[in-house]
Design an enzyme around this catalytic site. Sequence first.
Site, PDB file in Angstrom:
ATOM      1  N   ARG A 120       0.935  -0.957   0.228  1.00 42.02           N
ATOM      2  CA  ARG A 120       0.087  -0.022   0.244  1.00 42.02           C
ATOM      3  C   ARG A 120       0.946   1.175  -0.169  1.00 42.02           C
ATOM      4  O   ARG A 120       1.879   1.533   0.648  1.00 42.02           O
ATOM      5  CB  ARG A 120      -1.306  -0.145   1.291  1.00 42.02           C
ATOM      6  N   GLU A 138       4.394   7.050   2.477  1.00 45.07           N
ATOM      7  CA  GLU A 138       5.121   6.105   2.480  1.00 45.07           C
ATOM      8  C   GLU A 138       5.055   5.093   1.703  1.00 45.07           C
ATOM      9  O   GLU A 138       3.590   5.160   0.976  1.00 45.07           O
ATOM     10  CB  GLU A 138       5.909   5.265   3.978  1.00 45.07           C
ATOM     11  N   ASN A 151       4.228   0.786   2.048  1.00 43.61           N
ATOM     12  CA  ASN A 151       3.769  -0.468   3.130  1.00 43.61           C
ATOM     13  C   ASN A 151       4.585  -2.125   2.559  1.00 43.61           C
ATOM     14  O   ASN A 151       3.393  -1.891   1.132  1.00 43.61           O
ATOM     15  CB  ASN A 151       2.638  -0.068   4.087  1.00 43.61           C
ATOM     16  N   SER A 210      -3.359  -2.915   6.792  1.00 48.00           N
ATOM     17  CA  SER A 210      -4.352  -2.874   6.418  1.00 48.00           C
ATOM     18  C   SER A 210      -5.499  -2.584   6.412  1.00 48.00           C
ATOM     19  O   SER A 210      -5.476  -1.478   5.642  1.00 48.00           O
ATOM     20  CB  SER A 210      -4.576  -2.832   8.258  1.00 48.00           C
ATOM     21  N   LYS A 219      11.609   2.861   6.420  1.00 44.59           N
ATOM     22  CA  LYS A 219      12.007   4.843   5.943  1.00 44.59           C
ATOM     23  C   LYS A 219      13.385   4.630   5.281  1.00 44.59           C
ATOM     24  O   LYS A 219      13.677   5.949   4.744  1.00 44.59           O
ATOM     25  CB  LYS A 219      11.114   5.413   7.778  1.00 44.59           C
ATOM     26  N   LYS A 261      11.413  11.561  11.283  1.00 47.83           N
ATOM     27  CA  LYS A 261      11.068   9.848  11.561  1.00 47.83           C
ATOM     28  C   LYS A 261      11.873   8.193  11.970  1.00 47.83           C
ATOM     29  O   LYS A 261      13.253   8.492  10.925  1.00 47.83           O
ATOM     30  CB  LYS A 261      10.583   9.437  10.039  1.00 47.83           C
ATOM     31  N   GLU A 264       6.927   1.590  12.768  1.00 49.97           N
ATOM     32  CA  GLU A 264       6.433   1.284  12.228  1.00 49.97           C
ATOM     33  C   GLU A 264       5.206   1.815  13.283  1.00 49.97           C
ATOM     34  O   GLU A 264       5.238   1.387  14.463  1.00 49.97           O
ATOM     35  CB  GLU A 264       5.852   0.049  11.129  1.00 49.97           C
ATOM     36  N   GLY A 265       3.422   1.624  12.205  1.00 52.55           N
ATOM     37  CA  GLY A 265       2.477   1.815  12.649  1.00 52.55           C
ATOM     38  C   GLY A 265       2.308   3.054  13.423  1.00 52.55           C
ATOM     39  O   GLY A 265       0.797   3.301  14.171  1.00 52.55           O
ATOM     40  N   ARG A 304      -8.655   7.968   4.516  1.00 50.43           N
ATOM     41  CA  ARG A 304      -8.163   8.043   5.870  1.00 50.43           C
ATOM     42  C   ARG A 304      -8.264   9.712   6.389  1.00 50.43           C
ATOM     43  O   ARG A 304      -7.605   9.844   5.484  1.00 50.43           O
ATOM     44  CB  ARG A 304      -7.006   7.152   6.452  1.00 50.43           C
TER      45      ARG A 304
END
Length: 554
Positions: A207, A223, A225, A230, A388, A442, A446-447, A530
């Site tokens: 994604r 970024e 993924n 998800s 990253k 950064k 992750e998350g 989102r």
Amino acid sequence: MGAGCSSSSSFSLSLPNHHCFSSTLHHPKSTSTFILSTHTYSQFHKSSSKFSINSPPNCGSGSGSIPEIKTTQQKSFVKNPMSDPHTIDSELLQKLVYDALVWSSLHGLVVGDRNVQRSGSIPGVGLVHAPIALLPYSFPESHWKQACELAPIFNELVDRVSLDGKFLQDTLSRTKKVDAFTSRLLDIHSRMLQIGKKEDIRLGLHRSDYMLDENTNLLLQIELNTISCSFSGLSCLVSELHRSLLSQYKEHLGIDFGRIPKNNSATKFAEVLAKAWMEYNNPSAVVMVVVQPEERNMYDQHWLSATLTERHNVRTIRKTLAEIDAQGKTLSDGTLVVDGETVAVIYFRAGYAPNDYPSESEWKARLLMEESVAIKCPSISYHLTGTKKVQQELAKPNVLERFLDNKDDIAKLQACFAGLWSLDDSNAVKNAIEQPGAFVMKPQREGGGNNIYGDEVKETLVRLQKEGSEEEAAAYILMQRIFPKDFPTLLVREGICYKEQAISELGIFSSYLRNKEKVIVSEQCGYLMRTKVSSSNEGGVAAGFAVLDSLYLT
């Protein structure tokens, strides 16, 4: 790359233990109350405006009568609800919210309720509607097409980079010295290089996340993924919810539901998992979904499993890393067997963060899977390609040319890259100290919830300079801060509708499957939208300020 993002603030839909969050919906016996508030979620208990909607009676309530829902003959309450949904008449708004909650409940647009203890372990216990935007987000069709066209190019890039073990090890070598988690991943990768492990069948479910920068009108990548991408299961449902609402209320809203693009993310992801399973060529084998304990976003995952079973006749099992260590083994030919089942495909929905490895048991499980002949989604090399630091390295001049041959493809990727710098770049560090609001720091995590913003950027950089800590500096990258345009929206969480100013992020799902030299699948597979309150920071996001949304192409 990874599982989070960078923007004016981080974007995550995470439960405490995954890429989502849950909420609670209270059902009175005969009425449902929705609060329409201009406050942010954190001011929930201070909300002052309440409007009641009478719902169908609760069986056995003893009311003896059916409550009325007022109707209206008025065909339109607002001239352009897409430009300012806050102007929608309150009576119509209550009906929209009510119908959205009913639709979500009937169609499985749900997550586990974190207030119910067993909601993360027992399916069907403690369900609540997923947090949603009530209406879709207006997005330029030209930028939508651009994002879709990038998907197969990024697929190829991930595959090519993953094959260059030296590049991955060299790029992450300094990060390894200060980041224990990345170090353990690199150790597994190094072990695979030492034993000459080859993955003939290569599977990626990716994604790529973007924001539309208001200042430049450029679509910039947050970024890419490569692990545990998800919401492929739930995002397609949000698109259908919005199409349903716009169709049902077309006389009132006057919005063309046909402008919402079809979203087949769950179907497409299940389809490529099934194709990978077929390439493994063992009809009795299963697809194993690696999950976190007490996973409250299980229904997003179960949508894929159900589609695999119903459409492709492929069985799935769900196991935590600890269970895989306890129940798994590899046979002499490399076959992975877990709890008596031969595993054809390993689909990771866990294993992307340090918290997923509380003991050596989980690391043993990860190594066991990597050494097996099962198809990994992702393999350790695909996982590392999504870090990253690798993203920052790929943004350097002439690095993409190392992996891609097509000059047009390279130009398309470079056009969507935001500014990325290592802390070795003294000019970038100087600029970030002078203008901290223009950058995001950064770390290799992750998350979501880990990035550094605003004055903290300056403070952290100054501290690192004073301490002369080159090793700690290697754990971070600097990224251009993207400023998307905020807009009025309606966010629904815990059965409550909030009038907010918000920003949005577009995620494009893609799939890649190759067996030796034959590319079987490389395509865009739907999208994730989102939306979150524009004023919230990372803490607010982790607390559940983001919601699932869909696109309305303009």
